[in-house]
Design a protein around this motif. Structure first.
Motif, mmCIF file in Angstrom:
data_model
loop_
_atom_site.group_PDB
_atom_site.id
_atom_site.type_symbol
_atom_site.label_atom_id
_atom_site.label_comp_id
_atom_site.label_asym_id
_atom_site.label_seq_id
_atom_site.Cartn_x
_atom_site.Cartn_y
_atom_site.Cartn_z
ATOM 1 N N ASN A 86 73.512 -38.140 -38.382
ATOM 2 C CA ASN A 86 73.874 -38.056 -39.789
ATOM 3 C C ASN A 86 75.121 -38.882 -40.052
ATOM 4 O O ASN A 86 75.871 -39.196 -39.125
ATOM 5 N N GLY A 87 75.346 -39.202 -41.307
ATOM 6 C CA GLY A 87 76.547 -39.955 -41.648
ATOM 7 C C GLY A 87 76.648 -41.271 -40.907
ATOM 8 O O GLY A 87 77.726 -41.661 -40.458
ATOM 9 N N LEU A 88 75.540 -41.982 -40.822
ATOM 10 C CA LEU A 88 75.514 -43.209 -40.025
ATOM 11 C C LEU A 88 76.424 -44.280 -40.608
ATOM 12 O O LEU A 88 76.566 -44.406 -41.839
ATOM 13 N N LYS A 89 77.027 -45.038 -39.705
ATOM 14 C CA LYS A 89 77.963 -46.097 -40.056
ATOM 15 C C LYS A 89 77.445 -47.424 -39.498
ATOM 16 O O LYS A 89 76.699 -47.434 -38.519
ATOM 17 N N PRO A 90 77.857 -48.537 -40.072
ATOM 18 C CA PRO A 90 77.413 -49.832 -39.532
ATOM 19 C C PRO A 90 77.726 -49.987 -38.046
ATOM 20 O O PRO A 90 76.951 -50.612 -37.317
ATOM 21 N N GLU A 91 78.813 -49.404 -37.596
ATOM 22 C CA GLU A 91 79.171 -49.512 -36.178
ATOM 23 C C GLU A 91 78.270 -48.687 -35.263
ATOM 24 O O GLU A 91 78.384 -48.767 -34.029
ATOM 25 N N ASP A 92 77.366 -47.903 -35.828
ATOM 26 C CA ASP A 92 76.371 -47.184 -35.028
ATOM 27 C C ASP A 92 75.168 -48.071 -34.711
ATOM 28 O O ASP A 92 74.279 -47.666 -33.951
ATOM 29 N N THR A 93 75.131 -49.252 -35.290
ATOM 30 C CA THR A 93 74.022 -50.172 -35.044
ATOM 31 C C THR A 93 73.965 -50.551 -33.568
ATOM 32 O O THR A 93 74.948 -51.015 -32.991
ATOM 33 N N TYR A 143 69.233 -42.532 -13.731
ATOM 34 C CA TYR A 143 68.337 -43.407 -12.960
ATOM 35 C C TYR A 143 67.130 -43.843 -13.776
ATOM 36 O O TYR A 143 66.720 -44.993 -13.715
ATOM 37 N N TYR A 144 66.548 -42.922 -14.521
ATOM 38 C CA TYR A 144 65.360 -43.232 -15.317
ATOM 39 C C TYR A 144 65.800 -43.532 -16.750
ATOM 40 O O TYR A 144 66.558 -42.772 -17.351
ATOM 41 N N TRP A 145 65.255 -44.630 -17.298
ATOM 42 C CA TRP A 145 65.635 -45.067 -18.636
ATOM 43 C C TRP A 145 64.383 -45.372 -19.455
ATOM 44 O O TRP A 145 63.393 -45.879 -18.931
ATOM 45 N N GLY A 146 64.485 -45.109 -20.752
ATOM 46 C CA GLY A 146 63.446 -45.535 -21.662
ATOM 47 C C GLY A 146 63.646 -46.990 -22.037
ATOM 48 O O GLY A 146 64.609 -47.641 -21.606
ATOM 49 N N GLN A 147 62.756 -47.487 -22.880
ATOM 50 C CA GLN A 147 62.802 -48.900 -23.264
ATOM 51 C C GLN A 147 63.759 -49.143 -24.437
ATOM 52 O O GLN A 147 64.097 -50.285 -24.728
ATOM 53 N N GLY A 148 64.174 -48.077 -25.093
ATOM 54 C CA GLY A 148 65.125 -48.205 -26.188
ATOM 55 C C GLY A 148 64.468 -48.268 -27.552
ATOM 56 O O GLY A 148 63.314 -48.683 -27.687
ATOM 57 N N THR A 149 65.217 -47.858 -28.571
ATOM 58 C CA THR A 149 64.760 -47.948 -29.951
ATOM 59 C C THR A 149 65.917 -48.477 -30.793
ATOM 60 O O THR A 149 67.063 -48.047 -30.643
ATOM 61 N N GLN A 150 65.615 -49.428 -31.671
ATOM 62 C CA GLN A 150 66.654 -50.099 -32.448
ATOM 63 C C GLN A 150 67.058 -49.255 -33.650
ATOM 64 O O GLN A 150 66.209 -48.799 -34.422
ATOM 65 N N VAL A 151 68.365 -49.090 -33.821
ATOM 66 C CA VAL A 151 68.927 -48.446 -34.998
ATOM 67 C C VAL A 151 69.828 -49.460 -35.689
ATOM 68 O O VAL A 151 70.757 -50.000 -35.068
ATOM 69 N N THR A 152 69.542 -49.729 -36.952
ATOM 70 C CA THR A 152 70.341 -50.674 -37.727
ATOM 71 C C THR A 152 70.854 -49.974 -38.969
ATOM 72 O O THR A 152 70.071 -49.424 -39.747
ATOM 73 N N VAL A 153 72.172 -49.975 -39.128
ATOM 74 C CA VAL A 153 72.796 -49.344 -40.288
ATOM 75 C C VAL A 153 73.408 -50.456 -41.135
ATOM 76 O O VAL A 153 74.378 -51.102 -40.736
ATOM 77 N N SER A 154 72.818 -50.673 -42.301
ATOM 78 C CA SER A 154 73.247 -51.780 -43.141
ATOM 79 C C SER A 154 72.867 -51.510 -44.589
ATOM 80 O O SER A 154 71.823 -50.920 -44.865
ATOM 81 N N ALA A 155 73.720 -51.996 -45.485
ATOM 82 C CA ALA A 155 73.408 -51.884 -46.907
ATOM 83 C C ALA A 155 72.467 -53.015 -47.326
ATOM 84 O O ALA A 155 71.980 -53.029 -48.448
#
Length: 126
Positions: A84-91, A114-126
């Motif tokens: 919540n309260g996402l900021k551009p620096e959370d991108t 040791y085990y990692w997922g492939q990742g998911t992109q989060v973009t915070v932008s106006a």
């Protein structure tokens, strides 16, 4: 052996919310802690949050404390990160991770996992 798959990322305006999910599969006979990390372009991977196997222990990076909440549903083998309260620096690209071997709770550095997922992109932008 565990496999982790993240989902829920996307584009959101500043102040908005996203809920990330991490589904864990594989050798689920053992208990496992889970951590969330993120990596922005040109920066090192950094700790975001972690949760113990029982869910009774959680920890957050100072930069997200009070805005993000980590939780888990062991019946569904899922760990969520409510943001919540996402900021551009959370991108960043957000990753979930689990340590090698049974672990009730893991540390807050990437080397603890040791085990990692492939990742998911989060973009915070106006």
């Amino acid at each position: 052996q565990l496999q982790l798959v993240e989902s829920g990322g996307g584009l959101v305006q500043p102040g908005g919310s996203l809920r990330l999910s991490c589904v864990v599969s594989g050798n689920l006979r053992e208990y496992y802690a889970v951590g969330w990390f993120r990596q922005a372009p040109g920066k090192e991977r950094e700790f975001v949050a972690r949760i113990s196997w029982t869910g009774g222990n959680t920890d957050y990076a100072d930069s997200v404390k009070g805005r993000f909440t980590i939780s888990r549903d062991n019946n569904k083998n899922t760990v969520a990160l409510q943001m919540n309260g996402l900021k551009p620096e959370d991108t960043a690209v957000y990753f979930c991770a689990a340590p090698r071997g049974a672990s009730g709770y893991a540390g807050s550095t990437a080397s603890d996992y040791y085990y990692w997922g492939q990742g998911t992109q989060v973009t915070v932008s106006a």
